[in-house]
Motif scaffolding. Structure first.
Motif, PDB file in Angstrom:
ATOM      1  N   LEU A 114       0.807  -1.210   0.000  1.00  0.00           N
ATOM      2  CA  LEU A 114       0.000   0.000   0.000  1.00  0.00           C
ATOM      3  C   LEU A 114       0.844   1.264   0.000  1.00  0.00           C
ATOM      4  O   LEU A 114       0.381   2.320  -0.421  1.00  0.00           O
ATOM      5  CB  LEU A 114      -0.933   0.018   1.219  1.00  0.00           C
ATOM      6  CG  LEU A 114      -2.059  -1.007   1.228  1.00  0.00           C
ATOM      7  CD1 LEU A 114      -2.853  -0.902   2.522  1.00  0.00           C
ATOM      8  CD2 LEU A 114      -2.981  -0.824   0.027  1.00  0.00           C
ATOM      9  N   ASP A 115       2.075   1.180   0.491  1.00  0.00           N
ATOM     10  CA  ASP A 115       2.964   2.338   0.511  1.00  0.00           C
ATOM     11  C   ASP A 115       4.393   1.858   0.713  1.00  0.00           C
ATOM     12  O   ASP A 115       4.697   1.226   1.722  1.00  0.00           O
ATOM     13  CB  ASP A 115       2.565   3.300   1.637  1.00  0.00           C
ATOM     14  CG  ASP A 115       3.299   4.624   1.561  1.00  0.00           C
ATOM     15  OD1 ASP A 115       4.519   4.636   1.850  1.00  0.00           O
ATOM     16  OD2 ASP A 115       2.674   5.645   1.225  1.00  0.00           O
ATOM     17  N   GLU A 116       5.272   2.192  -0.239  1.00  0.00           N
ATOM     18  CA  GLU A 116       6.637   1.678  -0.196  1.00  0.00           C
ATOM     19  C   GLU A 116       7.465   2.272   0.944  1.00  0.00           C
ATOM     20  O   GLU A 116       8.421   1.660   1.401  1.00  0.00           O
ATOM     21  CB  GLU A 116       7.360   1.954  -1.530  1.00  0.00           C
ATOM     22  CG  GLU A 116       6.818   1.189  -2.724  1.00  0.00           C
ATOM     23  CD  GLU A 116       5.635   1.894  -3.377  1.00  0.00           C
ATOM     24  OE1 GLU A 116       5.151   2.898  -2.794  1.00  0.00           O
ATOM     25  OE2 GLU A 116       5.195   1.447  -4.440  1.00  0.00           O
ATOM     26  N   VAL A 117       7.115   3.470   1.406  1.00  0.00           N
ATOM     27  CA  VAL A 117       7.871   4.114   2.475  1.00  0.00           C
ATOM     28  C   VAL A 117       7.397   3.618   3.836  1.00  0.00           C
ATOM     29  O   VAL A 117       8.203   3.245   4.698  1.00  0.00           O
ATOM     30  CB  VAL A 117       7.755   5.649   2.386  1.00  0.00           C
ATOM     31  CG1 VAL A 117       8.458   6.316   3.569  1.00  0.00           C
ATOM     32  CG2 VAL A 117       8.353   6.141   1.068  1.00  0.00           C
ATOM     33  N   LEU A 118       6.100   3.604   4.046  1.00  0.00           N
ATOM     34  CA  LEU A 118       5.567   3.146   5.330  1.00  0.00           C
ATOM     35  C   LEU A 118       5.800   1.658   5.519  1.00  0.00           C
ATOM     36  O   LEU A 118       6.144   1.202   6.619  1.00  0.00           O
ATOM     37  CB  LEU A 118       4.066   3.435   5.406  1.00  0.00           C
ATOM     38  CG  LEU A 118       3.635   4.892   5.472  1.00  0.00           C
ATOM     39  CD1 LEU A 118       2.116   4.998   5.418  1.00  0.00           C
ATOM     40  CD2 LEU A 118       4.170   5.565   6.728  1.00  0.00           C
TER      41      LEU A 118
ATOM     42  N   ASN B  54       1.373  -7.472   5.531  1.00  0.00           N
ATOM     43  CA  ASN B  54       0.764  -8.784   5.520  1.00  0.00           C
ATOM     44  C   ASN B  54      -0.748  -8.690   5.401  1.00  0.00           C
ATOM     45  O   ASN B  54      -1.386  -7.864   6.042  1.00  0.00           O
ATOM     46  CB  ASN B  54       1.127  -9.535   6.810  1.00  0.00           C
ATOM     47  CG  ASN B  54       0.682 -10.983   6.772  1.00  0.00           C
ATOM     48  OD1 ASN B  54       0.732 -11.636   5.739  1.00  0.00           O
ATOM     49  ND2 ASN B  54       0.238 -11.481   7.901  1.00  0.00           N
ATOM     50  N   SER B  55      -1.319  -9.519   4.541  1.00  0.00           N
ATOM     51  CA  SER B  55      -2.764  -9.574   4.427  1.00  0.00           C
ATOM     52  C   SER B  55      -3.383  -9.924   5.776  1.00  0.00           C
ATOM     53  O   SER B  55      -2.758 -10.570   6.605  1.00  0.00           O
ATOM     54  CB  SER B  55      -3.176 -10.611   3.382  1.00  0.00           C
ATOM     55  OG  SER B  55      -2.687 -10.245   2.111  1.00  0.00           O
TER      56      SER B  55
ATOM     57  N   PHE C 100      -4.016   5.093   0.122  1.00  0.00           N
ATOM     58  CA  PHE C 100      -4.067   3.633   0.196  1.00  0.00           C
ATOM     59  C   PHE C 100      -5.080   3.089  -0.815  1.00  0.00           C
ATOM     60  O   PHE C 100      -4.827   2.099  -1.509  1.00  0.00           O
ATOM     61  CB  PHE C 100      -4.458   3.177   1.596  1.00  0.00           C
ATOM     62  CG  PHE C 100      -3.383   3.350   2.640  1.00  0.00           C
ATOM     63  CD1 PHE C 100      -2.078   3.660   2.295  1.00  0.00           C
ATOM     64  CD2 PHE C 100      -3.681   3.203   3.993  1.00  0.00           C
ATOM     65  CE1 PHE C 100      -1.086   3.809   3.258  1.00  0.00           C
ATOM     66  CE2 PHE C 100      -2.701   3.352   4.965  1.00  0.00           C
ATOM     67  CZ  PHE C 100      -1.413   3.658   4.606  1.00  0.00           C
ATOM     68  N   ILE C 101      -6.244   3.734  -0.875  1.00  0.00           N
ATOM     69  CA  ILE C 101      -7.296   3.292  -1.795  1.00  0.00           C
ATOM     70  C   ILE C 101      -6.819   3.415  -3.238  1.00  0.00           C
ATOM     71  O   ILE C 101      -6.975   2.484  -4.048  1.00  0.00           O
ATOM     72  CB  ILE C 101      -8.584   4.112  -1.591  1.00  0.00           C
ATOM     73  CG1 ILE C 101      -9.181   3.831  -0.210  1.00  0.00           C
ATOM     74  CG2 ILE C 101      -9.606   3.804  -2.685  1.00  0.00           C
ATOM     75  CD1 ILE C 101     -10.327   4.758   0.173  1.00  0.00           C
TER      76      ILE C 101
ATOM     77  N   GLN D 263       5.129   1.023 -15.738  1.00  0.00           N
ATOM     78  CA  GLN D 263       5.027   0.492 -14.382  1.00  0.00           C
ATOM     79  C   GLN D 263       4.267   1.485 -13.507  1.00  0.00           C
ATOM     80  O   GLN D 263       4.781   2.519 -13.117  1.00  0.00           O
ATOM     81  CB  GLN D 263       6.429   0.256 -13.806  1.00  0.00           C
ATOM     82  CG  GLN D 263       6.450  -0.516 -12.500  1.00  0.00           C
ATOM     83  CD  GLN D 263       6.204  -2.005 -12.691  1.00  0.00           C
ATOM     84  OE1 GLN D 263       6.448  -2.546 -13.772  1.00  0.00           O
ATOM     85  NE2 GLN D 263       5.724  -2.654 -11.662  1.00  0.00           N
ATOM     86  N   ILE D 264       3.004   1.152 -13.174  1.00  0.00           N
ATOM     87  CA  ILE D 264       2.170   2.025 -12.350  1.00  0.00           C
ATOM     88  C   ILE D 264       2.368   1.706 -10.865  1.00  0.00           C
ATOM     89  O   ILE D 264       2.214   2.556 -10.005  1.00  0.00           O
ATOM     90  CB  ILE D 264       0.684   1.873 -12.722  1.00  0.00           C
ATOM     91  CG1 ILE D 264       0.467   2.124 -14.225  1.00  0.00           C
ATOM     92  CG2 ILE D 264      -0.181   2.823 -11.891  1.00  0.00           C
ATOM     93  CD1 ILE D 264       0.758   3.525 -14.664  1.00  0.00           C
ATOM     94  N   ASP D 265       2.679   0.441 -10.567  1.00  0.00           N
ATOM     95  CA  ASP D 265       2.919  -0.029  -9.199  1.00  0.00           C
ATOM     96  C   ASP D 265       1.670  -0.037  -8.330  1.00  0.00           C
ATOM     97  O   ASP D 265       1.761   0.073  -7.101  1.00  0.00           O
ATOM     98  CB  ASP D 265       4.011   0.794  -8.498  1.00  0.00           C
ATOM     99  CG  ASP D 265       5.406   0.394  -8.957  1.00  0.00           C
ATOM    100  OD1 ASP D 265       5.578  -0.767  -9.372  1.00  0.00           O
ATOM    101  OD2 ASP D 265       6.306   1.246  -8.918  1.00  0.00           O
ATOM    102  N   GLY D 266       0.502  -0.150  -8.940  1.00  0.00           N
ATOM    103  CA  GLY D 266      -0.711  -0.343  -8.156  1.00  0.00           C
ATOM    104  C   GLY D 266      -0.865  -1.797  -7.774  1.00  0.00           C
ATOM    105  O   GLY D 266      -0.098  -2.661  -8.207  1.00  0.00           O
TER     106      GLY D 266
END
Length: 274
Positions: free
Chosen positions: A24-28, A34-35, A56-57, A70-73
């Motif tokens: 959801l966020d590469e920095v956080l 984990n799911s 996040f959404i 590469q959108i990375d969604g």
């Protein structure tokens, strides 16, 4: 010709085969999240809680790639329970547009406006919004989440803004209890609905301190001992004008990240391990 009718156990087993980590966020969450995790976004007014939830959404429903870019969604679906009417689809679309344009710039390509609009419009169909006007509607939405998950196996994120929206109504009607007790009760309802699925839950809530020093003094208890959340993101104002601080707390780690808020969303600036 033979037909196979999928039973309930087979369906749940297939749903649980979804990826065990969501980015959801590469920095956080540099290693992904984990799911089945619970993420709490807390802090005073005007510190960006709803903006971060919208990011996040946007990240969840955007595609991983689009025609080589590469959108990375996460290329998934999300449910938003909006209790206060703060989340406007125009804001989610604005954040998605910013992410897509940034991806094109990183690839050294000029993003055609019609292409960006087509991506955003198409991906907004992956978001289901449930609006609530009172506590009864909110409780009903929480208790019927499982039906939504069974109808759409691509749902990866449940977002709630704000989980404390009807706290004072409930307190007047049912007696004295703390915000933490009320939040914990609602989180357990969510966990009961999501336990059979690989769903990340992220919610916003009001919470106390307004400055970085007050946050450090206040947080003295174990995260998991207080509530059932896996990550707590405490947002607060920083001593520098127009700058904020996010305290990321989990059972394994604590870190601090400075950020700013603009029309393009939250931008992380400086990272410090705590």
């Amino acid at each position: 010709m033979q037909f196979h009718s999928e039973g309930g156990l087979e369906l749940l087993s297939r749903l649980n085969e979804k990826p065990r980590s969501t980015n959801l966020d590469e920095v956080l969450f540099p290693d992904g999240i984990n799911s089945k995790s619970i993420v709490e976004i807390t802090g005073p007014s005007s510190t960006g809680k709803t903006v971060l939830l919208c990011q996040f959404i946007a990240k969840c429903i955007l595609p991983a790639r689009y025609k080589g870019i590469q959108i990375d969604g996460c290329d998934a679906c999300a449910i938003l329970i909006d209790t206060l009417g703060h989340v406007q689809m125009s804001k989610v679309a604005e954040l998605m547009t910013s992410m897509v344009c940034s991806a094109y710039r990183s690839a050294g390509v000029q993003a055609p406006a019609e292409t960006v609009d087509m991506i955003v419009t198409g991906c907004l169909k992956n978001l289901t919004v449930i609006g609530c006007c009172n506590s009864d509607q909110f409780q009903l939405a929480l208790h019927t989440l499982e039906d939504e998950f069974l109808c759409n196996e691509r749902i990866t994120l449940l977002a709630i803004d704000n989980i404390l929206a009807y706290y004072w109504q409930e307190r007047r009607e049912k007696g004295l209890f703390s915000m933490d007790q009320y939040t914990k009760t609602l989180v357990r309802i969510v966990q009961a609905q999501t336990c059979q699925f690989s769903i990340v839950t992220a919610y916003t809530r009001w919470d106390g301190p307004s400055s970085e020093s007050e946050v450090s003094v206040k947080h003295t208890e174990n995260l998991l001992g207080r509530t059932d959340v896996n990550y707590r993101l405490r947002l607060c104002k920083n001593n520098v004008a127009r700058e904020f601080m996010c305290h990321v707390e989990s059972a394994d780690d604590t870190k601090q990240i400075r950020y700013t808020i603009s029309d393009n969303g939250i931008k992380w600036t400086i990272f410090n391990s705590a």
